[in-house]
Design a protein around this motif. Structure first.
Motif, PDB file in Angstrom:
ATOM      1  N   GLY A  43      32.161  30.444  43.308  1.00  0.00           N
ATOM      2  CA  GLY A  43      33.024  31.154  42.440  1.00  0.00           C
ATOM      3  C   GLY A  43      33.094  30.680  40.934  1.00  0.00           C
ATOM      4  O   GLY A  43      34.168  31.207  40.136  1.00  0.00           O
ATOM      5  N   GLY A  44      32.161  29.935  40.359  1.00  0.00           N
ATOM      6  CA  GLY A  44      32.205  29.471  38.936  1.00  0.00           C
ATOM      7  C   GLY A  44      33.375  28.300  38.784  1.00  0.00           C
ATOM      8  O   GLY A  44      33.784  27.875  39.753  1.00  0.00           O
ATOM      9  N   LYS A  45      33.683  28.077  37.505  1.00  0.00           N
ATOM     10  CA  LYS A  45      34.698  26.977  37.431  1.00  0.00           C
ATOM     11  C   LYS A  45      36.031  27.511  37.969  1.00  0.00           C
ATOM     12  O   LYS A  45      36.948  26.511  38.247  1.00  0.00           O
ATOM     13  CB  LYS A  45      34.723  26.330  36.116  1.00  0.00           C
ATOM     14  CG  LYS A  45      35.253  27.534  35.047  1.00  0.00           C
ATOM     15  CD  LYS A  45      35.047  26.884  33.539  1.00  0.00           C
ATOM     16  CE  LYS A  45      35.752  27.737  32.573  1.00  0.00           C
ATOM     17  NZ  LYS A  45      34.966  28.825  32.338  1.00  0.00           N
ATOM     18  N   ASN A  46      36.473  28.884  38.232  1.00  0.00           N
ATOM     19  CA  ASN A  46      37.905  29.258  38.359  1.00  0.00           C
ATOM     20  C   ASN A  46      38.037  29.361  39.971  1.00  0.00           C
ATOM     21  O   ASN A  46      39.216  29.576  40.299  1.00  0.00           O
ATOM     22  CB  ASN A  46      38.230  30.471  37.542  1.00  0.00           C
ATOM     23  CG  ASN A  46      38.375  30.008  36.007  1.00  0.00           C
ATOM     24  OD1 ASN A  46      38.456  28.975  35.831  1.00  0.00           O
ATOM     25  ND2 ASN A  46      37.926  31.013  35.279  1.00  0.00           N
ATOM     26  N   THR A  48      36.662  29.121  44.163  1.00  0.00           N
ATOM     27  CA  THR A  48      35.670  28.566  45.053  1.00  0.00           C
ATOM     28  C   THR A  48      34.515  29.438  45.449  1.00  0.00           C
ATOM     29  O   THR A  48      33.446  29.007  45.552  1.00  0.00           O
ATOM     30  CB  THR A  48      36.400  28.084  46.404  1.00  0.00           C
ATOM     31  OG1 THR A  48      37.855  27.657  45.784  1.00  0.00           O
ATOM     32  CG2 THR A  48      35.868  27.372  47.296  1.00  0.00           C
ATOM     33  N   TYR A  49      34.784  30.659  45.941  1.00  0.00           N
ATOM     34  CA  TYR A  49      33.715  31.890  46.348  1.00  0.00           C
ATOM     35  C   TYR A  49      33.827  32.969  45.501  1.00  0.00           C
ATOM     36  O   TYR A  49      34.762  33.574  45.278  1.00  0.00           O
ATOM     37  CB  TYR A  49      33.863  31.842  47.762  1.00  0.00           C
ATOM     38  CG  TYR A  49      33.691  30.600  48.604  1.00  0.00           C
ATOM     39  CD1 TYR A  49      32.543  29.941  49.025  1.00  0.00           C
ATOM     40  CD2 TYR A  49      34.900  30.143  49.412  1.00  0.00           C
ATOM     41  CE1 TYR A  49      32.286  28.868  49.667  1.00  0.00           C
ATOM     42  CE2 TYR A  49      34.514  28.977  50.338  1.00  0.00           C
ATOM     43  CZ  TYR A  49      33.430  28.606  50.236  1.00  0.00           C
ATOM     44  OH  TYR A  49      33.289  27.289  50.953  1.00  0.00           O
ATOM     45  N   GLU A  50      32.584  33.745  45.417  1.00  0.00           N
ATOM     46  CA  GLU A  50      32.549  34.873  44.933  1.00  0.00           C
ATOM     47  C   GLU A  50      31.842  35.629  46.173  1.00  0.00           C
ATOM     48  O   GLU A  50      30.814  35.311  46.413  1.00  0.00           O
ATOM     49  CB  GLU A  50      31.797  34.977  43.842  1.00  0.00           C
ATOM     50  CG  GLU A  50      31.416  36.540  43.353  1.00  0.00           C
ATOM     51  CD  GLU A  50      30.454  36.353  42.179  1.00  0.00           C
ATOM     52  OE1 GLU A  50      30.692  36.932  41.040  1.00  0.00           O
ATOM     53  OE2 GLU A  50      29.317  35.931  42.354  1.00  0.00           O
ATOM     54  N   TYR A  51      32.264  37.021  46.466  1.00  0.00           N
ATOM     55  CA  TYR A  51      31.799  37.741  47.480  1.00  0.00           C
ATOM     56  C   TYR A  51      31.610  39.161  46.820  1.00  0.00           C
ATOM     57  O   TYR A  51      32.414  39.932  46.610  1.00  0.00           O
ATOM     58  CB  TYR A  51      32.603  37.986  48.709  1.00  0.00           C
ATOM     59  CG  TYR A  51      32.247  38.701  49.865  1.00  0.00           C
ATOM     60  CD1 TYR A  51      30.963  38.333  50.389  1.00  0.00           C
ATOM     61  CD2 TYR A  51      32.723  39.906  50.483  1.00  0.00           C
ATOM     62  CE1 TYR A  51      30.470  38.773  51.765  1.00  0.00           C
ATOM     63  CE2 TYR A  51      32.399  40.479  51.594  1.00  0.00           C
ATOM     64  CZ  TYR A  51      31.157  39.928  52.207  1.00  0.00           C
ATOM     65  OH  TYR A  51      30.632  40.447  53.315  1.00  0.00           O
ATOM     66  N   THR A  59      26.524  46.006  40.558  1.00  0.00           N
ATOM     67  CA  THR A  59      27.664  45.581  41.496  1.00  0.00           C
ATOM     68  C   THR A  59      28.864  46.690  41.395  1.00  0.00           C
ATOM     69  O   THR A  59      29.150  47.255  40.381  1.00  0.00           O
ATOM     70  CB  THR A  59      28.161  44.397  40.862  1.00  0.00           C
ATOM     71  OG1 THR A  59      27.102  43.453  40.531  1.00  0.00           O
ATOM     72  CG2 THR A  59      29.293  44.001  41.322  1.00  0.00           C
ATOM     73  N   LEU A  60      29.041  46.860  42.669  1.00  0.00           N
ATOM     74  CA  LEU A  60      30.566  47.823  42.944  1.00  0.00           C
ATOM     75  C   LEU A  60      31.878  46.878  42.564  1.00  0.00           C
ATOM     76  O   LEU A  60      32.604  47.434  41.683  1.00  0.00           O
ATOM     77  CB  LEU A  60      30.693  48.316  44.299  1.00  0.00           C
ATOM     78  CG  LEU A  60      31.854  49.008  44.671  1.00  0.00           C
ATOM     79  CD1 LEU A  60      31.606  50.490  43.919  1.00  0.00           C
ATOM     80  CD2 LEU A  60      31.768  49.229  46.170  1.00  0.00           C
ATOM     81  N   CYS A  61      31.921  45.815  43.088  1.00  0.00           N
ATOM     82  CA  CYS A  61      33.068  44.944  42.779  1.00  0.00           C
ATOM     83  C   CYS A  61      32.590  43.619  43.448  1.00  0.00           C
ATOM     84  O   CYS A  61      31.797  43.416  43.935  1.00  0.00           O
ATOM     85  CB  CYS A  61      34.270  45.502  43.534  1.00  0.00           C
ATOM     86  SG  CYS A  61      34.097  45.758  45.384  1.00  0.00           S
ATOM     87  N   SER A  62      33.762  42.739  43.192  1.00  0.00           N
ATOM     88  CA  SER A  62      33.608  41.403  43.575  1.00  0.00           C
ATOM     89  C   SER A  62      34.892  40.859  44.091  1.00  0.00           C
ATOM     90  O   SER A  62      35.811  41.298  43.404  1.00  0.00           O
ATOM     91  CB  SER A  62      33.011  40.492  42.496  1.00  0.00           C
ATOM     92  OG  SER A  62      31.681  40.790  42.095  1.00  0.00           O
ATOM     93  N   LEU A  63      34.773  40.295  45.173  1.00  0.00           N
ATOM     94  CA  LEU A  63      36.247  39.504  45.601  1.00  0.00           C
ATOM     95  C   LEU A  63      35.799  37.838  45.492  1.00  0.00           C
ATOM     96  O   LEU A  63      34.884  37.504  45.567  1.00  0.00           O
ATOM     97  CB  LEU A  63      36.406  39.601  47.016  1.00  0.00           C
ATOM     98  CG  LEU A  63      36.897  40.978  47.571  1.00  0.00           C
ATOM     99  CD1 LEU A  63      36.042  42.133  47.432  1.00  0.00           C
ATOM    100  CD2 LEU A  63      37.424  40.898  49.130  1.00  0.00           C
ATOM    101  N   TYR A  64      37.128  37.418  45.062  1.00  0.00           N
ATOM    102  CA  TYR A  64      36.980  35.969  44.525  1.00  0.00           C
ATOM    103  C   TYR A  64      37.973  35.115  45.431  1.00  0.00           C
ATOM    104  O   TYR A  64      38.976  35.824  45.902  1.00  0.00           O
ATOM    105  CB  TYR A  64      37.247  35.623  43.305  1.00  0.00           C
ATOM    106  CG  TYR A  64      36.224  36.254  42.189  1.00  0.00           C
ATOM    107  CD1 TYR A  64      35.274  35.309  42.089  1.00  0.00           C
ATOM    108  CD2 TYR A  64      36.305  37.469  41.817  1.00  0.00           C
ATOM    109  CE1 TYR A  64      34.242  35.809  41.262  1.00  0.00           C
ATOM    110  CE2 TYR A  64      35.281  37.976  40.892  1.00  0.00           C
ATOM    111  CZ  TYR A  64      34.229  37.090  40.658  1.00  0.00           C
ATOM    112  OH  TYR A  64      33.261  37.709  39.904  1.00  0.00           O
ATOM    113  N   ALA A  65      37.691  33.875  45.810  1.00  0.00           N
ATOM    114  CA  ALA A  65      38.460  33.159  46.913  1.00  0.00           C
ATOM    115  C   ALA A  65      38.727  31.910  46.337  1.00  0.00           C
ATOM    116  O   ALA A  65      37.875  31.143  45.799  1.00  0.00           O
ATOM    117  CB  ALA A  65      38.329  33.137  48.308  1.00  0.00           C
TER     118      ALA A  65
END
Length: 137
Positions: A43-46, A48-51, A59-65
């Protein structure tokens, strides 16, 4: 690309049980309407994960956790910003406020929502339809 895709239990531990349910419901809502490639990344520096939900290189959208936080990002290009204005009066104040407060860059408006429940999901689906018509009936 992420080597080790997080397990359900890892995600539940990271997000906390109630946000993990929000994450699952949001994924289900998207999966019901869109047949997309799904890509896990760091998820980059901000975050943990990008989905990421993608199809045909777009890209339609991204979820981040990250710990106790879910992010849901939609990037609106120029044409999509015009379509947003067309549906603005059907959207909740909180969704419009988040959209309005997001900086518009040359390559689009990167709108990040941080859902804590499912109350805005209907609006999220309308926003995704601005980007791409659902391809599952």
């Amino acid at each position: 690309m992420l080597e080790n895709i997080p397990s359900q239990s890892m995600m539940a531990e990271l997000l906390g049980q109630s946000l993990f349910k929000v994450w699952q419901k949001l994924c289900s809502a998207i999966d019901e309407k869109y047949d997309m490639e799904k890509l896990w990344n760091t998820g980059g520096k901000n975050w943990t994960y990008e989905y990421k939900y993608r199809r045909g290189g777009k890209t339609l959208c991204s979820l981040y956790a990250k710990r106790n936080c879910v992010g849901f990002m939609i990037i609106f290009g120029k044409d999509e910003r015009i379509k947003f204005e067309d549906i603005r009066d059907t959207l909740s104040d909180s969704v419009c406020k988040r959209y309005d407060e997001t900086t518009t860059y040359r390559d689009g408006k990167w709108v990040m929502f941080e859902p804590t429940d499912t109350s805005e999901f209907d609006d999220y689906m309308k926003l995704l339809a601005v980007k791409r018509k659902p391809n599952i009936k």
